[in-house]
Design a protein around this motif. Sequence first.
Motif, mmCIF file in Angstrom:
data_model
loop_
_atom_site.group_PDB
_atom_site.id
_atom_site.type_symbol
_atom_site.label_atom_id
_atom_site.label_comp_id
_atom_site.label_asym_id
_atom_site.label_seq_id
_atom_site.Cartn_x
_atom_site.Cartn_y
_atom_site.Cartn_z
ATOM 1 N N MET A 232 -6.618 -25.614 -70.632
ATOM 2 C CA MET A 232 -7.330 -25.880 -71.881
ATOM 3 C C MET A 232 -6.388 -25.716 -73.073
ATOM 4 O O MET A 232 -6.472 -26.431 -74.040
ATOM 5 C CB MET A 232 -8.498 -24.900 -72.049
ATOM 6 N N HIS A 246 -8.483 -23.576 -78.977
ATOM 7 C CA HIS A 246 -9.527 -24.111 -78.101
ATOM 8 C C HIS A 246 -10.769 -23.204 -78.132
ATOM 9 O O HIS A 246 -10.632 -21.977 -78.101
ATOM 10 C CB HIS A 246 -9.004 -24.213 -76.665
ATOM 11 N N CYS A 284 -15.063 -33.361 -71.079
ATOM 12 C CA CYS A 284 -14.417 -32.049 -71.141
ATOM 13 C C CYS A 284 -15.176 -31.098 -70.226
ATOM 14 O O CYS A 284 -16.383 -30.919 -70.350
ATOM 15 C CB CYS A 284 -14.437 -31.526 -72.572
ATOM 16 N N HIS A 287 -17.580 -28.626 -71.842
ATOM 17 C CA HIS A 287 -18.588 -29.022 -72.843
ATOM 18 C C HIS A 287 -19.960 -28.395 -72.596
ATOM 19 O O HIS A 287 -20.696 -28.138 -73.537
ATOM 20 C CB HIS A 287 -18.680 -30.551 -72.980
ATOM 21 N N CYS A 297 -17.712 -35.275 -76.178
ATOM 22 C CA CYS A 297 -17.138 -34.285 -75.249
ATOM 23 C C CYS A 297 -17.667 -34.466 -73.828
ATOM 24 O O CYS A 297 -17.012 -34.087 -72.866
ATOM 25 C CB CYS A 297 -17.422 -32.870 -75.740
ATOM 26 N N ILE A 301 -12.555 -37.338 -71.243
ATOM 27 C CA ILE A 301 -11.735 -36.161 -70.943
ATOM 28 C C ILE A 301 -10.688 -36.004 -72.048
ATOM 29 O O ILE A 301 -9.914 -36.923 -72.297
ATOM 30 C CB ILE A 301 -11.025 -36.310 -69.581
ATOM 31 N N PRO A 302 -10.666 -34.868 -72.737
ATOM 32 C CA PRO A 302 -9.647 -34.695 -73.784
ATOM 33 C C PRO A 302 -8.260 -34.519 -73.157
ATOM 34 O O PRO A 302 -8.112 -33.808 -72.161
ATOM 35 C CB PRO A 302 -10.085 -33.425 -74.517
ATOM 36 N N ALA A 314 -6.400 -29.065 -75.100
ATOM 37 C CA ALA A 314 -7.215 -30.179 -74.621
ATOM 38 C C ALA A 314 -8.590 -30.060 -75.242
ATOM 39 O O ALA A 314 -9.494 -29.447 -74.670
ATOM 40 C CB ALA A 314 -7.303 -30.146 -73.097
ATOM 41 N N CYS A 315 -8.741 -30.596 -76.469
ATOM 42 C CA CYS A 315 -10.040 -30.523 -77.152
ATOM 43 C C CYS A 315 -10.110 -31.673 -78.152
ATOM 44 O O CYS A 315 -9.161 -31.893 -78.909
ATOM 45 C CB CYS A 315 -10.185 -29.183 -77.871
ATOM 46 N N HIS A 316 -11.249 -32.411 -78.135
ATOM 47 C CA HIS A 316 -11.403 -33.518 -79.090
ATOM 48 C C HIS A 316 -11.540 -33.015 -80.522
ATOM 49 O O HIS A 316 -11.302 -33.745 -81.461
ATOM 50 C CB HIS A 316 -12.683 -34.312 -78.753
#
Length: 321
Positions: A232, A246, A284, A287, A297, A301-302, A314-316
Motif C-alpha cells: 500500500m 495511505h 483497491c 476500499h 476505489c 486498482i490504484p 497505491a491510493c487514488h
Amino acid sequence: MPLLTVQHLKKYYPVSRGLFARPAQVRAVDDVSFSLNSGETLGLVGESGCGKSTLSRLLLRLEDPTSGSIQMEDLELTGIKGEALRRMRGSFQMIFQDPYGSLNPRMSIFSVLEEALKLHTSLDAAGRDARIRELLKMVGLNPDYARRHPHQFSGGQRQRIGIARALAVNPKFIIADEPVSALDVSVQAQIVNLLQDIQRETGIAFLFIAHDLAVVEHICHRIMVMYLGRLMESAPADALCSDPLHPYTKALLSGVPQIDPSKRRRRIILKGDVPSPLNPPSGCRFHTRCPFAVPRCAEEIPEFREVRPGRFCACHLVEKI
Ligand code: ADP
Ligand code: MG
C-alpha cells in the motif's frame, strides 16, 4: 545496484472447495515490487494473514513464486537449483518468530551452530569452536553455555540462539519474521536493540517483519506497508511515521500509543475484518474498510507509484486526503 530487487512477485495457492466447486486461489502475494540496499534495514508491516511470511519464503526460495522475479545483485534467483541454490542459501538467512520450533531439542547449542558452520564454511574444528564462542558473545550469551540444550534457555535467550545461527555463516541478508512477537514486552526491546547493534556492526541487510508499526518504527531505515497481498505504501521510516500518506498506514499508526502529546494522532478505527484473500475486493483492496473511499476505489486498482521522491503509495486519493 541494490542487493535485492523484487519485481511483480506473485504467489497464488490453489485450494479446493469441494468436488463440484470451481477451483479457487488464495492470492497470498499479489504483484509486489521493491528493492533492498546492502546495509539497509527494511521493515514490512501488515495485519496477520496479509502475506508477509509467504513473501519471505519466496525470497529465501523455500517456495517457488507463481510469477515475478527476484534478483540478488545481478543473479536471478527464481530459476536456480542444486549447487547454486545451496550457495545462495549461505548468503540469505532467516530468524523465525518461534525459535523453539526451529531448534532441534536434542541438539546442544554448540551442535546447532556447528551444523550451520559445517554446511556453509570451510572452518576446521578449532576454527568452528572459536567462531561459536565469538557468535555467542555477539548475541549476549555466555559461551560456556554452548553445551546446553534449547529447553535450558528462556524465550529471549532462545531467540538470541536463533540470531547466532543466522549470523554463523556471514550472510549478506537476514529476514527476521516477527522475531519478537512471541516474547514478553520487556524482552522485545532487548532483542530489537541486539538486532540494531548487529546491523550497525556488520552492515548486514535486514528485512524486518512485524504486524505492528511500533516495533519497526525505530529500527528500520525504510518501511513497507502490506494489505491483502499488496503493498500500500513504502517510505523512509521517519516520513512514513510522521506523515503517512495511505489511509491504511494512517489507521495502523493511529493505533500506536504516543507518549509525546504533540504527536498523538486521532484514532482511526477500521470497519470490519480483513477480507479473504480467496476473494479480495475489486479495485483497491482496502476500499471496503477505507474511511475515505469513493466509487472509483471499487472499480480501478490504484497503481503503486512514486508520489514524492522516495515515497510510494497505491491510493487514488493520495493528493486529496
Ligand atoms: P502473514 O505472515 O502476513 O500473517 P501469510 O503469508 O502467512 O501471512 O499468509 C497469507 C495468506 O496466504 C493467508 O490467507 C494464508 O491463509 C494463506 N496461505 C499461506 N500459506 C498457504 C498455503 N500453503 N496454502 C494455502 N494458503 C496459504
Ligand atoms: Mg507470518
